[in-house]
Design an enzyme around this catalytic site. Sequence first.
Site, PDB file in Angstrom:
ATOM      1  N   GLY A 105       0.816  -1.211   0.000  1.00  0.00           N
ATOM      2  CA  GLY A 105       0.000   0.000   0.000  1.00  0.00           C
ATOM      3  C   GLY A 105       0.850   1.262   0.000  1.00  0.00           C
ATOM      4  N   ARG A 156      -8.546 -25.103  16.379  1.00  0.00           N
ATOM      5  CA  ARG A 156      -9.485 -25.161  17.509  1.00  0.00           C
ATOM      6  C   ARG A 156     -10.947 -25.250  17.085  1.00  0.00           C
ATOM      7  NH1 ARG A 156      -9.748 -18.823  19.495  1.00  0.00           N
ATOM      8  NH2 ARG A 156     -10.279 -18.125  17.424  1.00  0.00           N
ATOM      9  N   THR A 182       5.488  -7.064   3.402  1.00  0.00           N
ATOM     10  CA  THR A 182       5.147  -8.465   3.673  1.00  0.00           C
ATOM     11  C   THR A 182       4.994  -9.262   2.386  1.00  0.00           C
ATOM     12  OG1 THR A 182       4.001  -7.746   5.656  1.00  0.00           O
ATOM     13  CG2 THR A 182       3.488  -9.957   4.855  1.00  0.00           C
ATOM     14  N   CYS A 183       4.239  -8.744   1.434  1.00  0.00           N
ATOM     15  CA  CYS A 183       3.926  -9.505   0.224  1.00  0.00           C
ATOM     16  C   CYS A 183       5.197  -9.980  -0.476  1.00  0.00           C
ATOM     17  CB  CYS A 183       3.074  -8.643  -0.716  1.00  0.00           C
ATOM     18  SG  CYS A 183       2.866  -9.362  -2.335  1.00  0.00           S
ATOM     19  N   GLU A 230      -2.095 -23.236   3.828  1.00  0.00           N
ATOM     20  CA  GLU A 230      -1.108 -23.223   2.740  1.00  0.00           C
ATOM     21  C   GLU A 230       0.232 -23.806   3.201  1.00  0.00           C
ATOM     22  OE1 GLU A 230      -2.733 -19.438   0.096  1.00  0.00           O
ATOM     23  OE2 GLU A 230      -1.199 -19.077   1.598  1.00  0.00           O
ATOM     24  N   ASP A 278      -3.153  -3.467   5.477  1.00  0.00           N
ATOM     25  CA  ASP A 278      -3.447  -4.367   6.599  1.00  0.00           C
ATOM     26  C   ASP A 278      -3.585  -3.635   7.936  1.00  0.00           C
ATOM     27  OD1 ASP A 278      -3.211  -6.320   4.712  1.00  0.00           O
ATOM     28  OD2 ASP A 278      -1.703  -7.507   5.793  1.00  0.00           O
ATOM     29  N   ARG A 313     -12.541 -20.888   8.269  1.00  0.00           N
ATOM     30  CA  ARG A 313     -13.754 -20.180   8.693  1.00  0.00           C
ATOM     31  C   ARG A 313     -13.974 -18.979   7.772  1.00  0.00           C
ATOM     32  NH1 ARG A 313     -14.710 -16.448  12.979  1.00  0.00           N
ATOM     33  NH2 ARG A 313     -12.478 -16.402  13.385  1.00  0.00           N
ATOM     34  N   HIS A 327     -13.845 -26.789 -24.370  1.00  0.00           N
ATOM     35  CA  HIS A 327     -13.689 -28.215 -24.098  1.00  0.00           C
ATOM     36  C   HIS A 327     -12.313 -28.708 -24.587  1.00  0.00           C
ATOM     37  CE1 HIS A 327     -15.095 -32.244 -23.340  1.00  0.00           C
ATOM     38  NE2 HIS A 327     -14.694 -32.615 -24.533  1.00  0.00           N
ATOM     39  N   GLY A 371      -3.480 -16.070  13.207  1.00  0.00           N
ATOM     40  CA  GLY A 371      -4.014 -14.736  12.942  1.00  0.00           C
ATOM     41  C   GLY A 371      -2.905 -13.706  12.885  1.00  0.00           C
ATOM     42  N   ALA A 422       9.898   4.727  11.736  1.00  0.00           N
ATOM     43  CA  ALA A 422       9.387   6.089  11.873  1.00  0.00           C
ATOM     44  C   ALA A 422       8.165   6.070  12.770  1.00  0.00           C
ATOM     45  CB  ALA A 422       9.023   6.646  10.501  1.00  0.00           C
ATOM     46  N   GLU A 447     -15.137 -25.522 -17.947  1.00  0.00           N
ATOM     47  CA  GLU A 447     -16.367 -25.569 -18.750  1.00  0.00           C
ATOM     48  C   GLU A 447     -17.581 -25.927 -17.893  1.00  0.00           C
ATOM     49  OE1 GLU A 447     -16.695 -28.784 -21.769  1.00  0.00           O
ATOM     50  OE2 GLU A 447     -14.865 -29.587 -20.889  1.00  0.00           O
ATOM     51  N   ILE A 496      -3.224 -19.030   5.720  1.00  0.00           N
ATOM     52  CA  ILE A 496      -1.763 -19.151   5.855  1.00  0.00           C
ATOM     53  C   ILE A 496      -1.405 -20.511   6.475  1.00  0.00           C
ATOM     54  CG2 ILE A 496       0.306 -18.172   6.954  1.00  0.00           C
ATOM     55  CD1 ILE A 496      -0.966 -15.391   6.597  1.00  0.00           C
TER      56      ILE A 496
HETATM   57  C1  LIG Z   1       2.504 -15.750   4.699  1.00  0.00           C
HETATM   58  C2  LIG Z   1       1.627 -14.746   4.005  1.00  0.00           C
HETATM   59  C3  LIG Z   1       1.090 -15.048   2.776  1.00  0.00           C
HETATM   60  C4  LIG Z   1       0.294 -14.130   2.110  1.00  0.00           C
HETATM   61  N1  LIG Z   1      -0.223 -14.479   0.894  1.00  0.00           N
HETATM   62  C5  LIG Z   1      -0.994 -13.588   0.217  1.00  0.00           C
HETATM   63  C6  LIG Z   1      -1.494 -13.912  -1.072  1.00  0.00           C
HETATM   64  O1  LIG Z   1      -1.283 -15.007  -1.589  1.00  0.00           O
HETATM   65  N2  LIG Z   1      -2.241 -12.973  -1.727  1.00  0.00           N
HETATM   66  C7  LIG Z   1      -2.506 -11.740  -1.175  1.00  0.00           C
HETATM   67  O2  LIG Z   1      -3.164 -10.920  -1.812  1.00  0.00           O
HETATM   68  N3  LIG Z   1      -2.055 -11.424   0.060  1.00  0.00           N
HETATM   69  C8  LIG Z   1      -1.297 -12.304   0.767  1.00  0.00           C
HETATM   70  N4  LIG Z   1      -0.804 -11.970   2.006  1.00  0.00           N
HETATM   71  C9  LIG Z   1      -1.205 -10.663   2.598  1.00  0.00           C
HETATM   72  C10 LIG Z   1      -0.366  -9.512   2.044  1.00  0.00           C
HETATM   73  O3  LIG Z   1       1.000  -9.800   2.208  1.00  0.00           O
HETATM   74  C11 LIG Z   1      -0.725  -8.225   2.759  1.00  0.00           C
HETATM   75  O4  LIG Z   1      -2.120  -8.020   2.674  1.00  0.00           O
HETATM   76  C12 LIG Z   1      -0.027  -7.015   2.161  1.00  0.00           C
HETATM   77  O5  LIG Z   1       1.356  -7.164   2.205  1.00  0.00           O
HETATM   78  C13 LIG Z   1      -0.445  -5.748   2.933  1.00  0.00           C
HETATM   79  O6  LIG Z   1       0.266  -4.638   2.460  1.00  0.00           O
HETATM   80  P1  LIG Z   1       0.498  -3.385   3.418  1.00  0.00           P
HETATM   81  O7  LIG Z   1       1.099  -2.317   2.565  1.00  0.00           O
HETATM   82  O8  LIG Z   1      -0.719  -3.072   4.163  1.00  0.00           O
HETATM   83  O9  LIG Z   1       1.539  -3.870   4.514  1.00  0.00           O
HETATM   84  P2  LIG Z   1       2.923  -4.618   4.403  1.00  0.00           P
HETATM   85  O10 LIG Z   1       3.156  -5.195   3.078  1.00  0.00           O
HETATM   86  O11 LIG Z   1       2.975  -5.516   5.585  1.00  0.00           O
HETATM   87  O12 LIG Z   1       3.985  -3.440   4.582  1.00  0.00           O
HETATM   88  C14 LIG Z   1       4.126  -2.738   5.787  1.00  0.00           C
HETATM   89  C15 LIG Z   1       5.579  -2.316   5.909  1.00  0.00           C
HETATM   90  O13 LIG Z   1       5.703  -1.349   6.940  1.00  0.00           O
HETATM   91  C16 LIG Z   1       6.919  -1.572   7.624  1.00  0.00           C
HETATM   92  N5  LIG Z   1       6.787  -0.897   8.920  1.00  0.00           N
HETATM   93  C17 LIG Z   1       5.962  -1.230   9.943  1.00  0.00           C
HETATM   94  N6  LIG Z   1       6.059  -0.315  10.938  1.00  0.00           N
HETATM   95  C18 LIG Z   1       6.975   0.607  10.537  1.00  0.00           C
HETATM   96  C19 LIG Z   1       7.489   1.797  11.115  1.00  0.00           C
HETATM   97  N7  LIG Z   1       7.065   2.251  12.318  1.00  0.00           N
HETATM   98  N8  LIG Z   1       8.428   2.495  10.442  1.00  0.00           N
HETATM   99  C20 LIG Z   1       8.875   2.078   9.223  1.00  0.00           C
HETATM  100  N9  LIG Z   1       8.410   0.957   8.623  1.00  0.00           N
HETATM  101  C21 LIG Z   1       7.457   0.237   9.261  1.00  0.00           C
HETATM  102  C22 LIG Z   1       7.036  -3.072   7.667  1.00  0.00           C
HETATM  103  O14 LIG Z   1       8.374  -3.470   7.882  1.00  0.00           O
HETATM  104  C23 LIG Z   1       6.510  -3.459   6.297  1.00  0.00           C
HETATM  105  O15 LIG Z   1       7.547  -3.550   5.348  1.00  0.00           O
HETATM  106  C24 LIG Z   1       0.015 -12.863   2.696  1.00  0.00           C
HETATM  107  C25 LIG Z   1       0.556 -12.545   3.942  1.00  0.00           C
HETATM  108  C26 LIG Z   1       1.348 -13.476   4.593  1.00  0.00           C
HETATM  109  C27 LIG Z   1       1.920 -13.114   5.949  1.00  0.00           C
END
Ligand SMILES: Cc1cc2nc3c(=O)[nH]c(=O)nc-3n(C[C@H](O)[C@H](O)[C@H](O)COP(=O)(O)OP(=O)(O)OC[C@H]3O[C@@H](n4cnc5c(N)ncnc54)[C@H](O)[C@@H]3O)c2cc1C
Length: 466
Positions: A21, A206, A47-48, A189, A310, A212, A443, A269, A120, A448, A186
């Site tokens: 994001g 659980r 994360t992604c 998978e 997120d 769910r 087909h 979670g 930050a 299909e 997660i």
């Molecule tokens: C194992 C796993 C598998 C997944 N598989 C999928 C999938 O198949 N398809 C899908 O669509 N989604 C998947 N997701 C979810 C997806 O990764 C997240 O929805 C997505 O990354 C959210 O993006 P974001 O920008 O909100 O946060 P993030 O990508 O989490 O980025 C947040 C960033 O902020 C940084 N940060 C946090 N606090 C601070 C701070 N105070 N100062 C500076 N930096 C900071 C973190 O280090 C991180 O890099 C998966 C997630 C996991 C954990």
Amino acid sequence: MTAKASSGYDVDLFVIGAGSGGVRAARIAAGYGARVMIAEEYRVGGTCVIRGCVPKKLLVYASRFAHEFEDAVGFGWSAPTQTFDWRTLIANKDREIARLEAAYTSNLEKSKVEIVKCRAVMEDAHTVRLVESGARVKAAHVLVATGGTPNFGAHIAGLEHVMSSNEAFKLHELPRRIVVQGGGYIAVEFACIFHGLGSEVTLVYRGENILRGFDDDVREHLRTEMTRRGLRVLCGHTVTAVAKAADGLETQLSDGTKIAADRVMFAVGRKPNVANLGLEALGIKHAEHGGIAVDEYSRTSVPHIYAVGDVTNRINLTPVAIREGHAFADTVFGGKPAAVDHTNVPTAVFSEPEIGVVGLTESQARARLAHVDIYKTTFRPMKATLSGRDTRVLMKLVVDATTDRVVGCHIVGEGAAEMIQTIGIAVKMGATKADFDATMALHPTAAEELVTMRTKTASYLREAAE
Ligand SMILES: Cc1cc2nc3c(=O)[nH]c(=O)nc-3n(C[C@H](O)[C@H](O)[C@H](O)COP(=O)(O)OP(=O)(O)OC[C@H]3O[C@@H](n4cnc5c(N)ncnc54)[C@H](O)[C@@H]3O)c2cc1C
């Protein structure tokens, strides 16, 4: 809602978190001419890219070869001698992640976004403090895009021996035996990944059944398929303690059962990264689900501070975070107010077999709509006829019988994720069951079946329609 002239500020936009994001918002805002700074405390990409979707999918690919080798025999191939080297997989995965991280960094730089590699936090509504240096940056707007982090649930004895998905991506060795606790996508998978790579897997959850929130037929179908493939799925249980044992770890379950394992992973979670960011002092409100409360334009309760992805705990998926970040930049810097539509988001579970779903589950539809028709089929996929694999595909359409619109589609089977991306367009456009029927079948495919289901399997009238 266009940003006002921001003289007196060091930057027009400060983004906290360079994940899906944050990166999108920063680049689009910079494209509109905003001066943008982005802080990342771990690795650019979030994360992604670093420890979510991308490395996970690479591990999913790796895990599926075992089945392919087995299936090949029915087609005349001799089974190759299989050896698998976890370290090669992890090293190759790490190289690809580093390449992507560099690409994200370079794209930000090309967009003239200044990257600061540190944590930050907010000091006041317009001041961000860079924790390492203590430097303060005055920003006209702040976007909180800090994502989420694994949650380990209630404390149990031996929790220090338990890993999350973050550590699973960095293991030095493939565990011979692993216990995974959790019932979400997660957990499911990773259970399938480890099983495919040759580990002995026990999935502990659980609740009554895994996944769910997904359609009940999908949940039941996947559980049956996973069990058929040799995964042990224990529902109605929790892990109550983990202890070191002579040969790895001993996991104790709520009914007293003990399971020997080399690794224990919890995926029970994720929680939004809201702690120690200075948000409470500013009076930023949190929603009931723990994320930062925002309106449809991702505005928090404090003017000039926005939040996407997120950390807002709306729909925690990468494309959603990206869309929210883009819409924020359009709204605030592009003069094009854009709200994100969170309905009909296609989603997948990269289990074995795979799940792809979009729209309402049967129970959601029955609770919301006066008259619901269900079309459902399970069948043996063509490939299984020669491979001999004991597996079935599930396809299900949920139809609003009043309007004939297809309001939900649920698939379990090979290629489900790829199929649901395109079905998502039809559902979003409001396609009717008659439109599906009018579409010529392709087909021979599994897909299909989606346009050839003629007979209703069930029809429900809501008893107390409002
Ligand atoms: C194992 C796993 C598998 C997944 N598989 C999928 C999938 O198949 N398809 C899908 O669509 N989604 C998947 N997701 C979810 C997806 O990764 C997240 O929805 C997505 O990354 C959210 O993006 P974001 O920008 O909100 O946060 P993030 O990508 O989490 O980025 C947040 C960033 O902020 C940084 N940060 C946090 N606090 C601070 C701070 N105070 N100062 C500076 N930096 C900071 C973190 O280090 C991180 O890099 C998966 C997630 C996991 C954990």
